[in-house]
Design a protein around this motif. Sequence first.
Motif, PDB file in Angstrom:
ATOM      1  N   ARG A   1     108.955   2.871 -34.565  1.00 43.92           N
ATOM      2  CA  ARG A   1     108.604   1.465 -34.318  1.00 43.92           C
ATOM      3  C   ARG A   1     109.860   0.771 -33.781  1.00 43.92           C
ATOM      4  O   ARG A   1     110.530   0.010 -34.457  1.00 43.92           O
ATOM      5  CB  ARG A   1     108.090   0.811 -35.597  1.00 43.92           C
ATOM      6  N   ARG A   2     110.178   1.087 -32.523  1.00 47.06           N
ATOM      7  CA  ARG A   2     111.451   0.672 -31.947  1.00 47.06           C
ATOM      8  C   ARG A   2     111.550  -0.832 -31.769  1.00 47.06           C
ATOM      9  O   ARG A   2     112.603  -1.429 -32.003  1.00 47.06           O
ATOM     10  CB  ARG A   2     111.648   1.371 -30.602  1.00 47.06           C
ATOM     11  N   ASP A   3     110.472  -1.456 -31.333  1.00 48.29           N
ATOM     12  CA  ASP A   3     110.526  -2.903 -31.125  1.00 48.29           C
ATOM     13  C   ASP A   3     110.780  -3.640 -32.440  1.00 48.29           C
ATOM     14  O   ASP A   3     111.578  -4.581 -32.492  1.00 48.29           O
ATOM     15  CB  ASP A   3     109.217  -3.395 -30.506  1.00 48.29           C
ATOM     16  N   GLU A   4     110.063  -3.180 -33.489  1.00 48.83           N
ATOM     17  CA  GLU A   4     110.274  -3.813 -34.795  1.00 48.83           C
ATOM     18  C   GLU A   4     111.697  -3.554 -35.303  1.00 48.83           C
ATOM     19  O   GLU A   4     112.330  -4.434 -35.893  1.00 48.83           O
ATOM     20  CB  GLU A   4     109.269  -3.304 -35.822  1.00 48.83           C
ATOM     21  N   ALA A   5     112.226  -2.344 -35.055  1.00 50.02           N
ATOM     22  CA  ALA A   5     113.590  -2.027 -35.484  1.00 50.02           C
ATOM     23  C   ALA A   5     114.603  -2.905 -34.760  1.00 50.02           C
ATOM     24  O   ALA A   5     115.570  -3.408 -35.364  1.00 50.02           O
ATOM     25  CB  ALA A   5     113.882  -0.555 -35.237  1.00 50.02           C
ATOM     26  N   GLU A   6     114.391  -3.113 -33.460  1.00 54.50           N
ATOM     27  CA  GLU A   6     115.301  -3.964 -32.701  1.00 54.50           C
ATOM     28  C   GLU A   6     115.252  -5.401 -33.206  1.00 54.50           C
ATOM     29  O   GLU A   6     116.281  -6.069 -33.347  1.00 54.50           O
ATOM     30  CB  GLU A   6     114.945  -3.918 -31.224  1.00 54.50           C
ATOM     31  N   GLN A   7     114.024  -5.858 -33.505  1.00 57.54           N
ATOM     32  CA  GLN A   7     113.886  -7.213 -34.026  1.00 57.54           C
ATOM     33  C   GLN A   7     114.590  -7.347 -35.386  1.00 57.54           C
ATOM     34  O   GLN A   7     115.243  -8.363 -35.669  1.00 57.54           O
ATOM     35  CB  GLN A   7     112.403  -7.575 -34.169  1.00 57.54           C
ATOM     36  N   MET A   8     114.494  -6.309 -36.213  1.00 57.13           N
ATOM     37  CA  MET A   8     115.140  -6.342 -37.522  1.00 57.13           C
ATOM     38  C   MET A   8     116.663  -6.368 -37.369  1.00 57.13           C
ATOM     39  O   MET A   8     117.358  -7.067 -38.099  1.00 57.13           O
ATOM     40  CB  MET A   8     114.713  -5.141 -38.373  1.00 57.13           C
ATOM     41  N   ILE A   9     117.183  -5.600 -36.402  1.00 54.32           N
ATOM     42  CA  ILE A   9     118.633  -5.589 -36.179  1.00 54.32           C
ATOM     43  C   ILE A   9     119.111  -6.978 -35.754  1.00 54.32           C
ATOM     44  O   ILE A   9     120.149  -7.463 -36.221  1.00 54.32           O
ATOM     45  CB  ILE A   9     118.998  -4.533 -35.125  1.00 54.32           C
ATOM     46  N   MET A  10     118.354  -7.644 -34.886  1.00 54.97           N
ATOM     47  CA  MET A  10     118.735  -8.984 -34.457  1.00 54.97           C
ATOM     48  C   MET A  10     118.683  -9.965 -35.626  1.00 54.97           C
ATOM     49  O   MET A  10     119.580 -10.799 -35.794  1.00 54.97           O
ATOM     50  CB  MET A  10     117.802  -9.447 -33.334  1.00 54.97           C
ATOM     51  N   SER A  11     117.635  -9.845 -36.430  1.00 53.99           N
ATOM     52  CA  SER A  11     117.531 -10.731 -37.596  1.00 53.99           C
ATOM     53  C   SER A  11     118.654 -10.463 -38.588  1.00 53.99           C
ATOM     54  O   SER A  11     119.218 -11.387 -39.186  1.00 53.99           O
ATOM     55  CB  SER A  11     116.177 -10.544 -38.286  1.00 53.99           C
ATOM     56  N   LEU A  12     118.990  -9.170 -38.763  1.00 53.91           N
ATOM     57  CA  LEU A  12     120.087  -8.821 -39.664  1.00 53.91           C
ATOM     58  C   LEU A  12     121.405  -9.391 -39.152  1.00 53.91           C
ATOM     59  O   LEU A  12     122.232  -9.901 -39.932  1.00 53.91           O
ATOM     60  CB  LEU A  12     120.183  -7.304 -39.795  1.00 53.91           C
ATOM     61  N   SER A  13     121.612  -9.334 -37.854  1.00 51.78           N
ATOM     62  CA  SER A  13     122.827  -9.887 -37.256  1.00 51.78           C
ATOM     63  C   SER A  13     122.909 -11.386 -37.495  1.00 51.78           C
ATOM     64  O   SER A  13     123.964 -11.920 -37.871  1.00 51.78           O
ATOM     65  CB  SER A  13     122.860  -9.573 -35.759  1.00 51.78           C
ATOM     66  N   ASN A  14     121.792 -12.086 -37.289  1.00 55.71           N
ATOM     67  CA  ASN A  14     121.768 -13.539 -37.521  1.00 55.71           C
ATOM     68  C   ASN A  14     122.034 -13.867 -38.983  1.00 55.71           C
ATOM     69  O   ASN A  14     122.746 -14.828 -39.311  1.00 55.71           O
ATOM     70  CB  ASN A  14     120.425 -14.122 -37.089  1.00 55.71           C
ATOM     71  N   PHE A  15     121.464 -13.054 -39.866  1.00 55.64           N
ATOM     72  CA  PHE A  15     121.639 -13.288 -41.297  1.00 55.64           C
ATOM     73  C   PHE A  15     123.113 -13.181 -41.686  1.00 55.64           C
ATOM     74  O   PHE A  15     123.670 -14.060 -42.351  1.00 55.64           O
ATOM     75  CB  PHE A  15     120.799 -12.298 -42.100  1.00 55.64           C
TER      76      PHE A  15
END
Length: 370
Positions: A204-218
Amino acid sequence: MTSLPDDGERGVSPAIALYSILGFWLFYAILVTLRAAVMGFESQGELGIRRAVVTVIGIVVTWVLYLVLRRFDAKPLSVRIVAAFSLAAPFALAMASANFYMFNVYDPVNIFTDGDRGKYASEEAFALIQIVEDAISRYFFLAAWAGLYLALSYASEAHRTERRAARLERAAQQAELRSLRYQVNPHFLFNTLNSLSSLIMKDRRDEAEQMIMSLSNFYRTSLTGDPLDDVPLEEEVHLQKLYLDIEGVRFPDRLNTVIDIPPGLMSACVPGLILQPLVENAIKYGVSRTSSPVEIRITAREDGGLMHIAVTDDGDNPPSLSDSGSGIGLANVRDRLSARFGDQGQIAYGPREEKGFSVLLTLPIIRRGC
């Protein structure tokens, strides 16, 4: 280079010493003047002038004694006591000599009668006897001041010790707060990386990329502040929204979030990331254990100067005694509240009557300093 805060000046400060010296010698001058008036001495004006000169000399001599005693401030108390009462003797002798000169040697004609002058001339070693007798009485006077100095010095050292203890206590509390705060990030990162790993394994690459971006923002938001600083509740809630966005990638159909906080409480100060372990537990034990939708609610209310913040979920399988790991985050929150607010910071938690789990934080409302 970082310097440690000063605990205060050691010993008696010059200002306090000067006030005590002036007070002692003012008392002396008044007492001797009253004595002379009661005994009916002649030439009271001339006696007063010379008495004033002796008083000024006494102030100077006692000040020199103070400067000498200051050199013993770092010594043990027994050494300071011996030094104080030993050094009072030579200073008393010096004072007696000055007093004898002013009243018996310097122009005695205006004060003493011819019979008195004859007595001085006839008695052998009269001057030495007079000086020694006067020195003994003045010794007790200076010893009394030295005793006062030791008492003031001891009180100053006690206050200095109290200030040092308070500083060390604050440093220990700050170290504890830092330690507890830093426990949150690794725990959260571990859970998030597990979630990210699951997404990658499921391609689930798109979801993983979105999670990485959210983790970075966090982390960009959460790591900018000092671990000891409080943050506005609005900022803390925003961080939890970022975290819930991360988890929303894992559970797009199961995670529902409701935030119900009065606008007036959004400016209240709370310890940074204080809600993080509570929201993590709600995800871990409320959402991940069920296949049905779960609602996580973050609410707050004001009650008589206290703020009550609740994090609840309606999952089917709340944590039980067998879930030993669930107590780590709650214990961290409890310790942080206790270290920051004392008895006013409390946490209560347990299963809800219907279903799910609830955690309630109680802390004083502070609107400045964050």
